[in-house]
Design a protein around this motif. Structure first.
Motif, short mmCIF file in Angstrom:
data_model
loop_
_atom_site.label_atom_id
_atom_site.label_comp_id
_atom_site.label_asym_id
_atom_site.label_seq_id
_atom_site.Cartn_x
_atom_site.Cartn_y
_atom_site.Cartn_z
N ILE A 142 7.31 12.07 -29.20
CA ILE A 142 7.76 12.43 -27.86
C ILE A 142 9.27 12.55 -27.82
O ILE A 142 9.83 13.48 -27.21
N TYR A 172 0.21 14.63 -18.77
CA TYR A 172 0.20 14.09 -20.12
C TYR A 172 -1.23 13.93 -20.60
O TYR A 172 -2.13 13.59 -19.82
N ASN A 181 0.76 8.12 -18.89
CA ASN A 181 2.08 8.30 -19.47
C ASN A 181 1.96 8.40 -20.99
O ASN A 181 0.92 8.06 -21.56
N VAL A 182 3.03 8.85 -21.61
CA VAL A 182 3.07 8.93 -23.08
C VAL A 182 4.26 8.18 -23.65
O VAL A 182 4.48 8.19 -24.86
N SER A 190 6.89 6.39 -27.98
CA SER A 190 5.65 6.93 -27.44
C SER A 190 4.54 5.89 -27.58
O SER A 190 4.69 4.87 -28.26
N SER A 220 0.91 17.25 -24.60
CA SER A 220 -0.37 16.78 -25.12
C SER A 220 -0.22 16.34 -26.57
O SER A 220 0.35 17.07 -27.40
#
Length: 742
Positions: A142, A172, A181-182, A190, A220
């Motif tokens: 991320i 996400y 969330n990521v 991440s 993604s």
């Protein structure tokens, strides 16, 4: 007769002597450090002029080698030459030979293949790319994705800003299923171990009908398939966290494989030490986060493959404010914030025939958020079920369809004991001014969607591809149904030049608090946006890894029915907006050197009745990333310079005194009419590998903001708003770590 006997004995003894001096050599050829078998490699034994070629398992065999002085020579492209003597002294049936690569970095020269993407608007980073990206804190996918065009600077936030959109306008996902969330606490890591991620896909605008419920964009993560050749392992430790991963086959037939990884962060211990030097707050429990990922894959038969992914993530921060916040006497005492979720994602892929494929998957889990401010709290506990299905059918070589469903269900319990607060222009009224609301709400919501995607060519040789797409969304939160047509067009001018354009509608449900009967306005409608995009990609490499790739995109987003705070109804669809701009990404590679220039120019505007048209909170006009990398042998160096226009903010002109609550209420100036100074950051990363026969040790140094630039993030005001200070983001932030792989 004696002469004949002597001749016979001489010949027979010679034969016996020859048989006694022939030996057998059998072994395997491995890549040093990774233990990957090297196939199709020629092995020579000199001076006997013997040759063997390794098979797919790296095995080689010499059945008859004279027992005498010999020399084994192996010369494979990309590897150091192997030259070993004294191997012919006797039989060797389990000889392991390890060839060392010339370079073990990800900048090695490979022949590039054309990547076929379903969606021309998507940008992706593979594991090989993000693991060595500068500023990624150990290869975090991320953080590495923040180098892509259109992703804005969000400071220490765990949210991602896409092309000037709001933080709630980005969706996400993990393996196609939505997650809350990521990013972990502070946006430093991440929620999935990098080594468990196959790639990250970024869709900023104009994307196809498979994705919805987001006006801004989609981030993604796709998890990898566990290794099937043998058991692998990895463990790492740096200044902020530690983790481990193992993966390998579950049976001898290599039909099943498993991956398990986990990480734990101790960054809170560092902050706890800092907190001891401050009288304003004390950490009663250090902020922590941890995550766990497990992936299982099985080949059921030739037509069916099963994969299941399990992800668990938790963040927690607890502190005590010994002094009240400068502008709000209510903000003091205990503060606790926890956020967690789990997902189990089973997936079944079925090939119905040579031209038809069916994908089915579920996402089962739970989301939990707790915010407690000295007895005032928000407590959300939601059970989640998501379901996706897609039928892909190639009717003819010129016509293909994708028919799918994208559904999401929640059963939630929300406990609230908070005042109703008013915010415009990023400036809140004091916490203690709002009317106290205390309630418990239980409910069930559903978001249903169906989509149809077409890929049409007028002939096999046509350079044009037409993609008329359609999506329908049904949101129970406000009982709305929206039809969202989308159209994409691509033109393959030549094999190395692709032109594309798209237009489409994108709708998302209002946030739960916006439609709450206790806290919001049940009559709020779903906001939506119309995306217009055009662009091209030119590949100058001509099928090699050397040379230039260039991408240029332009976008325009027309935002409708935006939900804004309203004094009378709490929330209302009175806002509108526009976002427009352009992006370039130029990637160049030459031998051991690699470089990138990524630049985004955009304007993001919002219109609110009574306040006029103004920049949005994340109107970052210029966003420039300069990235460079160099590798030599076991060393790799990379750097990134980032420049981003400072975020706008709303000035406070004055304040009025509220004697009932003993606080001052701010009087706002023109919304987002002033800006912080530009964000500037220079990052550096150095990797050094130590290669052993069966494992690799890597040491790395990753320094963010090496020049210690003071990048302002937000304003802190005095109790009466007569004074303010700019609060800076992260200072110079180094991390040193080691990583072992086998």
């Amino acid at each position: 007769m004696p002469a004949f006997c002597f001749f016979f004995v001489f010949i027979f003894s010679g034969i016996l002597h020859a048989q006694e001096t022939m030996i057998h050599l059998h072994g395997r050829l491995w890549e040093k450090g990774t233990k990957r078998p090297i196939s199709e490699a020629n092995i020579f034994i000199l001076p006997h002029k013997l040759k063997a070629t390794t098979n797919q398992k790296g095995e080689f065999n010499f059945s008859e080698v004279p027992k005498s002085a010999c020399q084994m020579v192996i010369n494979v492209s990309g590897y150091n030459k192997y030259d070993e003597k004294d191997l012919c002294s006797g039989d060797q049936n389990n000889l392991n030979i390890y060839l060392e690569k010339i370079s073990y970095t990800t900048f090695e020269t490979t022949v590039s293949a054309k990547v076929i993407k379903r969606d021309d608007q998507s940008m992706s980073l593979t594991q090989e790319e993000f693991l060595k990206m500068p500023g990624s804190f150990g290869g975090d996918p991320i953080r590495a994705a923040q180098n892509l065009p259109g992703i804005g600077q969000s400071g220490a936030s765990a949210q991602i800003i896409v092309q000037g959109a709001g933080v709630d306008d980005t969706s996400y996902g993990i393996d196609g299923h939505r997650v809350p969330n990521v990013f972990h606490f502070g946006g430093l890591s991440s929620i999935v171990s990098p080594e468990a991620v196959e790639r990250i896909d970024y869709l900023p605008s104009g994307y196809g009908p498979e994705y919805g419920k987001a006006m801004g964009g989609v981030i993604s993560l796709s998890t990898k398939a566990p290794a099937q050749d043998r058991w692998h392992g990895m463990a790492f430790m740096d200044l902020f966290n530690a983790g481990a991963l193992t993966e390998g086959p579950m049976d001898d037939e290599q039909k099943s494989s498993l991956l398990v990884s986990g990480r734990y962060s101790y960054i809170g211990q560092v902050l706890k030490a800092v907190a001891k030097q401050s009288d304003d707050f004390a950490l009663t429990a250090a902020p922590t986060f941890y995550d766990l990922t497990s992936i299982y894959k099985r080949k059921i038969n030739e037509q069916n493959q099963f994969k299941t992914t399990f992800v668990a993530s938790r963040d927690e921060l607890e502190l005590v404010l010994n002094k009240a916040a400068a502008n709000d006497t209510a903000l003091r005492g205990e503060f606790k914030n926890t956020s967690s979720f789990i997902r189990l994602i089973p997936q079944l892929s079925t090939e119905l025939d040579a031209h038809t494929k069916l994908e089915n998957s579920l996402g089962l889990g739970r989301d939990a958020i707790l915010l407690n401010i000295n007895g005032r709290y928000l407590d959300i506990d939601a059970k989640v079920l998501s379901q996706r299905a897609e039928l892909v059918k190639e009717w003819t070589p010129t016509y293909k369809t994708y028919l799918g469903m994208d559904n999401y269900f929640t059963w939630s319990t929300v406990k609230v004991n908070l005042p109703n607060f008013y915010m415009v222009g990023g400036v809140n009224n004091p916490f203690s001014v709002g009317d106290q609301r205390k309630f418990v709400s239980k409910g069930h919501d559903s978001e249903l969607a169906a989509y149809l995607r077409h890929e049409i060519k007028t002939s096999r040789d046509s350079r044009w591809t037409y993609l008329p797409n359609f999506r329908v969304d049904r949101f129970s939160v406000n009982s709305s149904t929206t039809a969202a047509p989308r159209f994409q067009l691509r033109y393959q001018w030549e094999p190395s030049l692709l032109l594309r354009a798209s237009v489409g509608q994108y709708v998302q449900p209002p946030l739960p608090q916006e439609t709450s009967q206790y806290y919001g306005n049940p009559g709020v409608k779903s906001p939506y946006a119309i995306h217009y995009t055009t662009g091209f990609t030119k590949d100058f490499r001509e099928g090699t890894s050397q040379g230039l790739e260039f991408t240029n995109n332009y976008f325009y987003k027309d935002l409708k029915r935006l939900v804004i705070s309203d004094i009378q109804t709490n929330y209302a669809n009175k806002g509108t907006g526009k976002i427009y701009g352009g992006e370039i990404q130029a990637k160049y590679r030459l031998n051991n050197w690699s470089s990138q220039i990524v630049y985004t120019y955009l304007h993001s505007r919002r219109t609110i009745p009574g306040f006029g048209t103004h920049p949005s909170e994340f109107d970052q006009t210029h966003n420039l990333n300069l990235i460079g990398g160099y590798s030599q042998g076991r060393w790799a160096y990379s750097t990134r310079f980032r420049y981003v226009t400072g975020n706008p903010y709303t000035p406070i002109l004055a304040a009025t005194y509220d004697s009932d609550n003993d606080v001052y209420i701010p009087i706002r100036g023109a919304l987002y009419s002033q800006r912080f100074d530009a964000f500037k950051s220079l990052d550096l990363r150095i990797d050094r590998k130590f290669i052993y026969d069966t494992w690799i040790l890597t040491g790395y140094l990753d320094i963010q903001n090496i020049t210690n630039s003071k990048n302002s993030q937000f304003l802190e005001t005095s109790y009466d708003y007569t004074q303010s200070n700019q609060v800076n983001g992260l200072p110079i932030l180094p991390t040193i770590g080691v990583k072992g792989e086998f």
